[in-house]
Design an enzyme around this catalytic site. Sequence first.
Site, PDB file in Angstrom:
ATOM      1  N   HIS A 176     -14.141  15.216  37.242  1.00 27.71           N
ATOM      2  CA  HIS A 176     -14.995  14.026  37.194  1.00 27.71           C
ATOM      3  C   HIS A 176     -14.449  12.903  36.324  1.00 27.71           C
ATOM      4  O   HIS A 176     -14.822  11.741  36.494  1.00 27.71           O
ATOM      5  CB  HIS A 176     -16.405  14.413  36.715  1.00 27.71           C
ATOM      6  N   ASP A 177     -13.560  13.196  35.376  1.00 31.04           N
ATOM      7  CA  ASP A 177     -12.938  12.166  34.539  1.00 31.04           C
ATOM      8  C   ASP A 177     -11.416  12.208  34.656  1.00 31.04           C
ATOM      9  O   ASP A 177     -10.701  11.796  33.729  1.00 31.04           O
ATOM     10  CB  ASP A 177     -13.343  12.337  33.076  1.00 31.04           C
TER      11      ASP A 177
ATOM     12  N   ASP B 281     -22.480  15.856  32.290  1.00 22.64           N
ATOM     13  CA  ASP B 281     -21.545  14.871  31.749  1.00 22.64           C
ATOM     14  C   ASP B 281     -21.979  14.341  30.385  1.00 22.64           C
ATOM     15  O   ASP B 281     -21.137  14.015  29.549  1.00 22.64           O
ATOM     16  CB  ASP B 281     -21.406  13.711  32.742  1.00 22.64           C
TER      17      ASP B 281
ATOM     18  N   HIS C 224     -12.224  11.810  26.306  1.00 23.38           N
ATOM     19  CA  HIS C 224     -12.053  11.996  27.755  1.00 23.38           C
ATOM     20  C   HIS C 224     -10.750  12.728  28.043  1.00 23.38           C
ATOM     21  O   HIS C 224      -9.768  12.132  28.490  1.00 23.38           O
ATOM     22  CB  HIS C 224     -12.104  10.656  28.470  1.00 23.38           C
TER      23      HIS C 224
ATOM     24  N   HIS D 128     -13.080  18.112  27.459  1.00 20.96           N
ATOM     25  CA  HIS D 128     -14.359  17.557  27.925  1.00 20.96           C
ATOM     26  C   HIS D 128     -14.637  18.010  29.355  1.00 20.96           C
ATOM     27  O   HIS D 128     -15.769  18.401  29.684  1.00 20.96           O
ATOM     28  CB  HIS D 128     -14.315  16.031  27.852  1.00 20.96           C
TER      29      HIS D 128
END
Length: 439
Positions: A207-208, A317, A167, A171
């Site tokens: 998103h992360d 994802d 993460h 990524h």
Amino acid sequence: MRRGAISYDSTDQTALYIRMLGDVRVRSRAGFETERRGSHPYIDFRIFHSNSEIEVSVSARNIRRLLSFQRYLRSSRFFRGITVPNSSNILDDDYNGQAKCMLEKVGKWNFDIFLFDRLTNGNSLVSLTFHLFNLHGLIEHFQLDMMKLRRFLVMVQEDYHSQNPYHNAVHAADVTQAMHCYLKEPKLSKSLTPWDVLLSLIAAATHDLDHPGVNQPFLIKTNHYLATLYKNTSVLENHHWRSAVGLLRESGLFAHMSLENRQLMESQIGALILATDISQQNEYLSLFRTHLDRGDISLEEAGHRHFILQMALKCADICNPCRTWELSKQWSEKVTEEFFHQGDVEKKYHLGVSPLCDRQSETIANIQIGFMTYLVEPLFTEWARFSNTRLSQTMLGHLGLNKASWKGLQREQSSSGDDTDPAFEEMDSDVLPQETPLS
């Protein structure tokens, strides 16, 4: 109030008063409290160590933040085209040229994000996302200040934790590239508005954001402040969203827009990011199937387009098993390394090892076969029903080949004949694990 503690007014759920690591928070006038840059979701293991170890960890953290700031300055100068003398962090013309050549093929499914990250000296997320904003005409359409856009993207990249095996910013860049591929699909490309594309790329890139490298159950059982703040529900996804909003506001990228449009943007980006919560997979997949069975998806309706973009981001994802074996295998090794690191910490402090995180009883092959069978295949099968294109068939083809490869490795590693991981084996394709450490 002690450091690390939080309090909030229970009569006003949108107004949170937080003090974390000495940072006093105030009520937000824009509807909710954002996650301010620099307030990392610390997994603070200092309580397990002696005083001398505490002093070392605090000192090390301060040094990391200083180095992060220095990297930000170098990046800012680099993106403004100002040469920094004697800096080994600035790419030479040859590497810049190769990176630019790769960007010409950014819409290809075999795009090697690992190579691109090396060619950009670890700036893959900034370089790729800026290129996509330009490619989709978003800079011109929304009259974006390129300096503010660069600054926003640099801050996003810096707030990913590079020490996370999986993460991290690479990524995020990989997911953003996959999202771009989906946006180019015929059904979507002829229906999406510039607003849709803008939200999709921002959500994919963030998103992360600020992911701590552990899963939600870990945050809950260690009484982490984020688990309390978000009431043990979509903890990480809420944090990623609020962190992204904080950076958007800090950068002033959309300051020229009306407050109403900025608030709409923030809420819709949140809906996209929250859709990546793997524990909510059943609900999204069931609704997707229902729409496909009824044939009632109308991309002329904004609500339907937004739902499809949620499904697209979910696919992006977890699309690693749908890449070529060379890329997919690397991602599998990285995510497993992150799982096992969490398991090591849990075991060391007697926290109870989370599913898929025990390196003594799990293997990469077992984890990947279960992941593909119960999570990836059902999602991408339905996506192919919606968008039955060459890309969809390519992804399913890679998925089948990769699964076969892992089964071959599994047979070599074990003579037990088990094809799936114990954490998955009692589940059918419609029942998904609620504590899978994937996000």
